[in-house]
Design an enzyme around this catalytic site. Structure first.
Site, PDB file in Angstrom:
ATOM      1  N   HIS A 195      47.121  40.112  43.112  1.00 27.13           N
ATOM      2  CA  HIS A 195      47.702  39.788  41.806  1.00 27.13           C
ATOM      3  C   HIS A 195      47.181  38.427  41.326  1.00 27.13           C
ATOM      4  CE1 HIS A 195      50.801  42.945  41.408  1.00 27.13           C
ATOM      5  NE2 HIS A 195      50.845  42.909  42.725  1.00 27.13           N
TER       6      HIS A 195
ATOM      7  N   GLU B 228      47.839  36.973  38.559  1.00 23.04           N
ATOM      8  CA  GLU B 228      48.919  36.245  37.874  1.00 23.04           C
ATOM      9  C   GLU B 228      49.898  35.595  38.850  1.00 23.04           C
ATOM     10  OE1 GLU B 228      50.296  40.302  38.716  1.00 23.04           O
ATOM     11  OE2 GLU B 228      48.471  39.465  37.833  1.00 23.04           O
TER      12      GLU B 228
ATOM     13  N   CYS C  41      46.265  45.552  40.917  1.00 22.24           N
ATOM     14  CA  CYS C  41      47.118  46.189  41.920  1.00 22.24           C
ATOM     15  C   CYS C  41      47.133  47.704  41.712  1.00 22.24           C
ATOM     16  CB  CYS C  41      48.508  45.579  41.916  1.00 22.24           C
ATOM     17  SG  CYS C  41      49.472  46.023  43.385  1.00 22.24           S
TER      18      CYS C  41
END
Length: 207
Positions: free
Chosen positions: A187, A189, A82
């Site tokens: 992202h 995650e 990001c």
């Protein structure tokens, strides 16, 4: 043997979610607050959420900018997420910020128009444009979706460094890969199994 992955803490960012994702794939993450703490890590990750100016200033305050430049120049495994992608470029329209200049190019805002929601937020496809890239192993070249939250996107000076593109009011580079560097606007995650696979692919490239 678990790979030792240093995750940069510059005072902001989604550190714990990145750390937890790395733990899930069997890596050995360490949150590091100074360049000295990085040591001989097998890989280095720059996460980020929030304002780009704060990100860049936080990195420069403790000389992480110098470490990132030397790390990438030495072709050691590096991943940006990001803001950790956007910070690598030369300049951003967000507050007229000068970036780290690791990669040539700009960061620009999505153009406002009726019917277009800014920020670009939620799940979207990432289309592979570097066929055979080890960073995309076990991932679908066109159909896998990842989680995005951003109002700005990168415009690399060299379009060939794009790893994937995503369609949001036109195609934009949603990740890049050059040498031992990979970085994504989305992202991993927050992207469930597909995101974990991307982290696993990065860790697999760490010596």
């Amino acid at each position: 043997m678990s790979k030792d992955i240093a995750v940069i803490n510059y005072g902001m960012g989604n550190l714990r979610s990145v750390e937890n994702a790395l733990l899930k794939i069997g890596a050995k993450p360490r949150i590091v607050a100074t360049p000295d703490e990085v040591g001989e890590a097998d890989g280095l990750i720059l996460p980020g959420v929030g304002a780009l100016r704060d990100c860049v200033e936080g990195l420069k305050a403790v000389k992480f900018d110098d470490l990132i430049h030397s790390w990438v120049k030495e072709e050691r495994p590096f991943m940006g997420v990001c803001l950790g992608l956007q910070a690598l470029f030369e300049h951003s329209e967000e507050d007229n910020v000068t970036g780290l200049g690791v990669l040539p190019g700009q960061v620009v805002r999505f153009k406002s128009r009726p019917g277009l929601t800014i920020p670009h937020m939620g799940w979207n496809h990432a289309k592979l444009v570097q066929p055979g890239s080890p960073y995309w192993a076990e991932l679908d070249a066109e159909n896998d979706r990842f989680y995005f939250v951003h109002s700005y996107h990168i415009q690399p000076e060299d379009p060939s460094i794009a790893l994937t593109t995503t369609d949001y009011d036109g195609e934009f580079a949603s990740s890049v890969a050059v040498g031992s560097l990979v970085a994504s606007q989305f992202h991993p995650e927050k992207s469930q199994a597909k995101g974990l696979q991307l982290y696993a692919n990065f860790v697999a490239q760490c010596s």
